[in-house]
Design a protein around this motif. Structure first.
Motif, PDB file in Angstrom:
ATOM      1  N   GLY A 211       0.905  -1.217  -0.109  1.00  0.00           N
ATOM      2  CA  GLY A 211       0.058  -0.136   0.100  1.00  0.00           C
ATOM      3  C   GLY A 211       0.708   1.068   0.163  1.00  0.00           C
ATOM      4  N   LEU A 212       0.142   2.303   0.351  1.00  0.00           N
ATOM      5  CA  LEU A 212       0.953   3.588   0.211  1.00  0.00           C
ATOM      6  C   LEU A 212       1.197   3.921   1.740  1.00  0.00           C
ATOM      7  N   TRP A 213       2.383   4.555   1.803  1.00  0.00           N
ATOM      8  CA  TRP A 213       2.957   5.305   3.087  1.00  0.00           C
ATOM      9  C   TRP A 213       3.359   6.571   2.765  1.00  0.00           C
ATOM     10  N   ARG A 214       2.912   7.490   3.675  1.00  0.00           N
ATOM     11  CA  ARG A 214       3.364   8.781   3.540  1.00  0.00           C
ATOM     12  C   ARG A 214       4.201   9.411   4.734  1.00  0.00           C
ATOM     13  N   GLY A 215       5.137  10.244   4.731  1.00  0.00           N
ATOM     14  CA  GLY A 215       5.759  11.005   5.507  1.00  0.00           C
ATOM     15  C   GLY A 215       5.943  12.310   5.309  1.00  0.00           C
ATOM     16  N   ASP A 216       6.680  13.160   6.231  1.00  0.00           N
ATOM     17  CA  ASP A 216       6.851  14.582   6.090  1.00  0.00           C
ATOM     18  C   ASP A 216       7.564  15.168   4.564  1.00  0.00           C
ATOM     19  N   GLU A 301      -2.430   0.985  13.930  1.00  0.00           N
ATOM     20  CA  GLU A 301      -1.841   2.141  13.305  1.00  0.00           C
ATOM     21  C   GLU A 301      -0.355   1.884  13.018  1.00  0.00           C
ATOM     22  N   PRO A 302       0.089   1.156  12.024  1.00  0.00           N
ATOM     23  CA  PRO A 302       1.355   0.723  11.883  1.00  0.00           C
ATOM     24  C   PRO A 302       2.163   2.064  11.277  1.00  0.00           C
ATOM     25  N   GLU A 303       3.247   1.849  11.539  1.00  0.00           N
ATOM     26  CA  GLU A 303       4.208   2.743  11.175  1.00  0.00           C
ATOM     27  C   GLU A 303       5.732   2.057  10.345  1.00  0.00           C
ATOM     28  N   ARG A 321       0.755   4.983   7.227  1.00  0.00           N
ATOM     29  CA  ARG A 321      -0.053   4.212   6.084  1.00  0.00           C
ATOM     30  C   ARG A 321      -1.048   5.541   5.730  1.00  0.00           C
ATOM     31  N   ASP A 322      -1.191   5.680   4.181  1.00  0.00           N
ATOM     32  CA  ASP A 322      -1.974   6.679   3.848  1.00  0.00           C
ATOM     33  C   ASP A 322      -3.633   6.127   3.959  1.00  0.00           C
TER      34      ASP A 322
END
Length: 322
Positions: A211-216, A301-303, A321-322
């Protein structure tokens, strides 16, 4: 007429809160902070520390500095809490006692809790801290100073003698050591009995990680089924020997990924410092070396996170996760 009564009421309230009361409040506020810090260490074990910490010689140096500067810093912090929470609550309590009756210390405690909730809105709004937990902590930190002031007043009425500044601070020092001992013993007991459980990272399968993972700063990592990955402004480990002052490089493009369930990193010959499951991301081009993104957060809420640079004070990057 109404404003005149209000002004006179506040003037009487200010006169009721004496310099001796402020001295006791500052002393108790300062004395309880080291014990509160110890308790925070035990409660912090239930959260993910992302591998950030100070150990070895750095830990010893940090503790030595804390002991050296504590006599200077703690009174300042105690004064800040007294001005921001204890004193305003005392003035409001005096007005409530005159109009509604009741014990002054009970009104004082009520307003300390309410002011703690008001101050808890700031870290909740600015830094995303949990409001309820912060409000409870501020309420707890305000309780002991209120009871300390009430005890000092009652003792002064009984003996017709008040503690001076020196008497307050040496009693505060003794109380500080006593509170630290209680906090240490209590923290060890609740940890040993399992009331506080240490943090356990989630176990995720490759399908759950896809899936899509987003950060700063617009960083994004898209993990595709089958082992392909798409990177957008994603920080990555710099190439070995690269002449750069940065601890990471920012890359775009396609690459591959796989789930490492043995807590190892190929960059370290399969014997790296990782002790948890992680996602290894490798780019198709030569933008950077492969990067080990450790799995953290919770099952709900995995990271994914990686620490670049100094392990004790590096640059922590987190993807959600987005």
């Amino acid at each position: 007429m109404g404003w005149g009564k209000i002004r006179r009421g506040f003037r009487r309230a200010r006169l009721s809160w004496t310099n001796d009361d402020r001295t006791v409040a500052v002393g108790v506020c300062a004395a309880q902070l080291p014990a509160a810090w110890l308790l925070s260490l035990f409660s912090g074990s239930v959260e993910d520390d992302y591998g950030v910490g100070i150990g070895g010689p750095a830990l010893g140096l940090g503790l030595a500095c804390a002991l050296l500067f504590a006599p200077l810093v703690l009174p300042i912090l105690g004064l800040v809490q007294t001005v921001a929470q204890i004193t305003p609550a005392a003035l409001l309590a005096h007005l409530s006692v005159r109009r509604l009756r009741g014990p002054g210390w009970a009104w004082h405690l009520l307003y300390v809790v309410l002011l703690g909730a008001c101050w808890a809105m700031l870290p909740a709004a600015w830094w995303g801290r949990p409001f309820t937990a912060t409000a409870l902590v501020l309420a707890a930190l305000g309780t002991l100073p209120v009871l300390g002031v009430a005890y000092a007043r009652r003792r002064a009425r009984a003996t017709e003698r008040r503690w001076g500044a020196l008497g307050v601070w040496w009693r505060g020092g003794l109380g500080c050591f006593g509170l630290c001992g209680l906090a240490l013993v209590g923290g060890l007991l609740v940890t040993a009995t399992g009331l506080i459980e240490e943090y356990e990272p989630p176990k995720l399968s490759a399908a759950q990680l896809a899936g899509l993972w987003r950060g700063d700063d617009g960083a994004a990592l898209k993990l595709l089924p089958g082992g392909r990955a798409q990177l957008t402004d994603l920080p990555a480990e710099p190439e070995f020997g690269a002449d750069s002052a940065e601890d990471f490089e920012v890359c775009d493009g396609m690459g591959t990924w796989w789930l490492d369930t043995e807590g190892r990193d190929d960059r370290w010959g399969g014997q790296g410092p990782q002790e948890r499951d992680g996602v290894v991301v490798r780019l198709d081009d030569d933008c950077a070396e492969q990067t080990y993104w450790t799995i953290g957060g919770t099952a709900h809420e995995p990271e994914l996170f990686v620490l670049f640079g100094d392990p004790d004070a590096g640059d922590l990057r987190i993807l959600k996760r987005d």
